[in-house]
Design an enzyme around this catalytic site. Structure first.
Site, PDB file in Angstrom:
ATOM      1  N   HIS A  70       0.867  -1.176   0.000  1.00 31.52           N
ATOM      2  CA  HIS A  70       0.000   0.000   0.000  1.00 31.52           C
ATOM      3  C   HIS A  70       0.902   1.223   0.000  1.00 31.52           C
ATOM      4  O   HIS A  70       1.739   1.387   0.880  1.00 31.52           O
ATOM      5  CB  HIS A  70      -0.921   0.008   1.228  1.00 31.52           C
ATOM      6  CG  HIS A  70      -1.863   1.175   1.204  1.00 31.52           C
ATOM      7  ND1 HIS A  70      -3.137   1.104   0.680  1.00 31.52           N
ATOM      8  CD2 HIS A  70      -1.688   2.464   1.574  1.00 31.52           C
ATOM      9  CE1 HIS A  70      -3.710   2.294   0.741  1.00 31.52           C
ATOM     10  NE2 HIS A  70      -2.852   3.133   1.284  1.00 31.52           N
ATOM     11  N   CYS A  71       0.738   2.076  -1.011  1.00 28.32           N
ATOM     12  CA  CYS A  71       1.628   3.230  -1.143  1.00 28.32           C
ATOM     13  C   CYS A  71       0.976   4.466  -0.515  1.00 28.32           C
ATOM     14  O   CYS A  71      -0.059   4.921  -1.000  1.00 28.32           O
ATOM     15  CB  CYS A  71       1.929   3.503  -2.611  1.00 28.32           C
ATOM     16  SG  CYS A  71       2.908   5.005  -2.839  1.00 28.32           S
ATOM     17  N   PRO A  72       1.575   5.007   0.562  1.00 29.97           N
ATOM     18  CA  PRO A  72       0.979   6.191   1.178  1.00 29.97           C
ATOM     19  C   PRO A  72       1.075   7.429   0.279  1.00 29.97           C
ATOM     20  O   PRO A  72       0.270   8.340   0.388  1.00 29.97           O
ATOM     21  CB  PRO A  72       1.807   6.380   2.458  1.00 29.97           C
ATOM     22  CG  PRO A  72       3.086   5.669   2.202  1.00 29.97           C
ATOM     23  CD  PRO A  72       2.774   4.544   1.262  1.00 29.97           C
TER      24      PRO A  72
END
Ligand SMILES: [Zn+2]
Ligand SMILES: [Zn+2]
Length: 311
Positions: A98-100
Site C-alpha cells: 500500500h503506497c501512502p
C-alpha cells in the site's frame, strides 16, 4: 486525500514549474518546453497511479465460485498472492504494497501505472538536474564578470539552488523505489513476496524449512515475467496493464503446486521436532513469527499495508 498526496503534488508542481520558469529566463525556450512537458507527464502518471484501482478480489457473496479461501474481514475471495490491505479494507489481488504517497494499493491491475509514474519522475528529475547543472556551471564560468553585467537576480539564484536540491533529493529517493519496482517486475515477485522470500531463506539457512522452499515458484524468466506483470504488447507496457486476472498464476516448471510461501512448520507440522522447537526454543519460534520478523531493511510485513490478523 491524505497529507502525503498534497505534499507530492506540491513538490511535483513546485519543482517542475519553478525550474521551467528559470529555464525560460536563463536557458532556451525549447529547453523550458521540454521541462514543462516532462512535468505534465509526471502529473498525468501520478494522477493515474492514484485513481487506477489495484484490483480487488471478487466478492465471495456473488455467483462466482472460486477455489480460494474467503477473507474473514472483507468477505472476498483471497486467492494466492492476495493480501488484505489494512488501509483499503479489502483484499487486493497480487498485492505489492500500500503506497501512502499515492494513497492507493499497488496490485495486479495498476502495477504498470505505478511503475510508469516512478519512471516518469526519474526522467523528469534527471532532465531538470542536468539543466540545473548547466546553469550552475554557466554562473560559475561568469564569476569574474562585473556585477552590472551578471544577469541573475538573488531571487532567481535562490530558486535555482532550491529546485536543484529538491530535484536531486527526489531523483535519489524515488530512484531506489524505481530500481526495486523494476527489478521485482523482472523477477515477477511483489514487495511483500520479496519480504517473504528473505524470511523463508533465513528459515532454510537455520534448517527450519527444506531448501526447496526458497525456490520462488512464479519466476518464469525475465522476458516472461515482464509480460506477466506489464502485459503482452508494447501498448500495454506504455499505456495499459497486464491481462492477468490476478487469481491464477503460471508456475515455473518443477515447482510445487502447494501455495507459496509454505506455512510455518511450527504451526502446521505434527512432527515432534517442531513442537519441541516451539516450546524449548521459544525465542527462535517468536523470531520468525510474521508479526515479529524484520528483513535486512528493518521492514515488517505490516509496513507494506498488510493486515496481519488476516495472514
Ligand atoms: Zn480481505
Ligand atoms: Zn491498500
Amino acid at each position: 486525500m491524505i497529507w502525503q498526496v498534497y505534499i507530492t503534488w506540491l513538490v511535483i508542481l513546485g519543482d517542475g514549474l519553478a525550474t521551467t520558469w528559470i529555464l525560460y529566463v536563463h536557458s532556451s525556450t525549447s529547453v523550458a518546453h521540454v521541462a514543462l512537458l516532462l512535468t505534465a507527464l509526471v502529473c498525468l502518471t501520478y494522477y493515474l497511479a492514484i485513481v487506477k484501482p489495484a484490483g480487488w478480489a471478487p466478492s465471495a457473496e456473488g455467483s462466482r465460485t472460486l477455489d480460494a479461501p474467503t477473507c474473514q474481514k472483507c468477505r472476498r475471495y483471497k486467492p494466492i498472492r492476495a493480501h488484505h490491505c489494512k488501509k483499503c479494507g479489502n483484499c487486493v489481488l497480487r498485492m505489492d504494497h500500500h503506497c501512502p504517497w499515492t494513497d492507493n494499493c499497488v496490485g495486479v491491475a495498476n502495477y504498470g501505472y505505478f511503475s510508469r509514474f516512478l519512471v516518469a519522475v526519474e526522467l523528469a528529475t534527471g532532465y531538470l538536474i542536468y539543466q540545473d547543472c548547466l546553469l550552475i556551471h554557466g554562473i560559475y564560468a561568469s564569476r569574474n564578470v562585473p556585477m552590472n553585467v551578471f544577469d541573475w537576480t538573488r531571487m532567481e539564484f535562490a530558486v535555482l539552488l532550491c529546485v536543484s536540491v529538491t530535484s536531486a533529493f527526489v531523483f535519489m529517493t524515488v530512484g531506489l523505489m524505481t530500481y526495486r519496482t523494476l527489478v521485482n517486475a523482472a523477477q515477477n515477485i511483489t514487495t511483500i513476496e520479496s519480504w517473504e522470500l528473505e524470511r523463508v531463506r533465513s528459515q532454510v539457512t537455520r534448517g527450519i524449512l527444506a531448501p526447496s522452499a526458497a525456490l520462488f515458484p512464479y519466476d518464469l524468466g525475465i522476458s516472461r515475467n515482464l509480460k506477466e506483470v506489464y502485459g503482452e504488447s508494447v501498448f500495454s507496457w506504455l499505456f495499459g496493464s497486464t491481462n492477468r486476472d490476478g487469481v491464477s498464476f503460471s508456475l515455473r516448471p518443477g515447482s510445487s503446486p502447494d501455495p507459496w510461501p509454505p506455512q510455518d512448520p511450527f504451526e502446521v507440522s505434527t512432527d515432534p521436532y517442531y513442537s519441541d522447537m516451539k516450546t524449548k526454543r521459544e525465542v527462535l519460534y517468536n523470531y520468525y513469527k510474521k508479526d515479529q520478523w524484520l528483513n535486512d531493511d528493518g521492514e515488517n510485513i505490516a509496513d507494506f499495508g498488510v493486515d496481519l490478523s488476516t495472514e
